[in-house]
Design an enzyme around this catalytic site. Sequence first.
Site, PDB file in Angstrom:
ATOM      1  N   ASP A 200       0.839  -1.197   0.000  1.00  0.00           N
ATOM      2  CA  ASP A 200       0.000   0.000   0.000  1.00  0.00           C
ATOM      3  C   ASP A 200       0.872   1.243   0.000  1.00  0.00           C
ATOM      4  O   ASP A 200       2.028   1.221   0.424  1.00  0.00           O
ATOM      5  CB  ASP A 200      -0.887   0.036   1.252  1.00  0.00           C
ATOM      6  CG  ASP A 200      -2.190  -0.724   1.049  1.00  0.00           C
ATOM      7  OD1 ASP A 200      -2.479  -1.095  -0.098  1.00  0.00           O
ATOM      8  OD2 ASP A 200      -2.905  -0.939   2.040  1.00  0.00           O
ATOM      9  N   LYS A 222      -1.260   0.707  -8.266  1.00  0.00           N
ATOM     10  CA  LYS A 222      -1.052   0.708  -9.711  1.00  0.00           C
ATOM     11  C   LYS A 222      -1.416  -0.624 -10.360  1.00  0.00           C
ATOM     12  O   LYS A 222      -1.087  -0.858 -11.517  1.00  0.00           O
ATOM     13  CB  LYS A 222       0.405   1.055 -10.021  1.00  0.00           C
ATOM     14  CG  LYS A 222       0.787   2.469  -9.591  1.00  0.00           C
ATOM     15  CD  LYS A 222       2.223   2.794  -9.932  1.00  0.00           C
ATOM     16  CE  LYS A 222       2.590   4.211  -9.490  1.00  0.00           C
ATOM     17  NZ  LYS A 222       4.014   4.535  -9.782  1.00  0.00           N
TER      18      LYS A 222
END
Length: 409
Positions: A200, A222
């Site tokens: 994260d 992403k």
Amino acid sequence: MAEHPAYPVGLRLSGRRVVVLGGGQVAQRRLPALTAAGADVVLVSPEATPSVEAMADAGEIRWERRPYTEGDLADAWYALIATSDPEANERASAEAERHRVWCVRSDDADRATAWTPATGHSEGVTVAVLTTDARGRDPRHTAAIRDAVVEGLRDGTLVAPHHRTRTAGVALVGGGPGDPDLITVRGRRLLAEADVVIADRLGPRDLLAELPPHVEVIDAAKIPYGRYMAQEAINNALIEHARQGKSVVRLKGGDPFVFGRGMEEVQALAEAGIPCTVVPGISSSISVPGAAGIPVTHRGVAHEFTVVSGHVAPDDERSLVDWPALARLTGTLVILMGVDKIGKIAETLVAHGRPPATPVALVQEGTTAAQRRVDATLATVAETVRAEDVRPPAVIVVGPVVNAGPPVA
């Protein structure tokens, strides 16, 4: 005997009689390891420290409240001699020699038949260090070597690869509030052993730079979402890599189960038949205020604290928080993910009874080098956030505890 080094060996004492003579500080340090080994421990001593006495009261050891007498070491497998009576220690040592009982002496190591190594533990491994030169025993140096090895195993700087097949799976690791030193020992070790790390944004990013080159690091923010929402994509990535036989670490900020959607990932892995280990982390709800000098509770000031998510405003139909009830409480309110909603939150709290002058602190980037604290009140916090350009991530503390510590520099 002193001309030769000690021969190291691990004693299996489960269910076997171990006699400890003396109930002082030496016994207090050694008894926990003996009971953890499953030994049938008999303590012989007229007196004992409060901690040793508590072990006897709890039934962990048997305590015979008297001095040593001849015959106490009969049928013993191991003896620890640690009384304050040199003559009794000598007689007990002689009895141990006659009965072939391994005997450790705290007062005279050279007269003993066994030495206690400096020991430490790290996830199923016991590290035991002995000085090989009997004439130059240096307990502090031995302990320092022990500490260095154990610390290296725990923090991942000393990596011993597994040569037996590991069970593939996922470790859900709480990385703590941001400072890499605040991840748990177990979390750091699992991170060092990972094949894949899915991280994260709020996880301790500095730790990623320490990973070996072969480790695949995936930024959870992403991951290509495709037709999936973000959480589904993360769940699928965890499952996919684990099914490839890899050891996967899901590195999350704070604690996985404090507004971290960790249970959603656990449920997805369970449905897929993937084993999952959960490693709790230090929650930012407590650690960040503490790092900024704010106790969430304080005697005579706050007897409770409540942690809520502020990611949706009080008037949002999706909100599950009973804001009017929170306004009536007198304790500390800790708000996570609430920077952009703090104006509406403050209005709601004041409207339902919290005084406008209630202190508020916003701690941005807590525990990191970029940490800063901004103070306000419920009446001024919305304007203060705009004026001071406070941005996420920030922990918001509401209540008198904000002023409990020393003045903010």
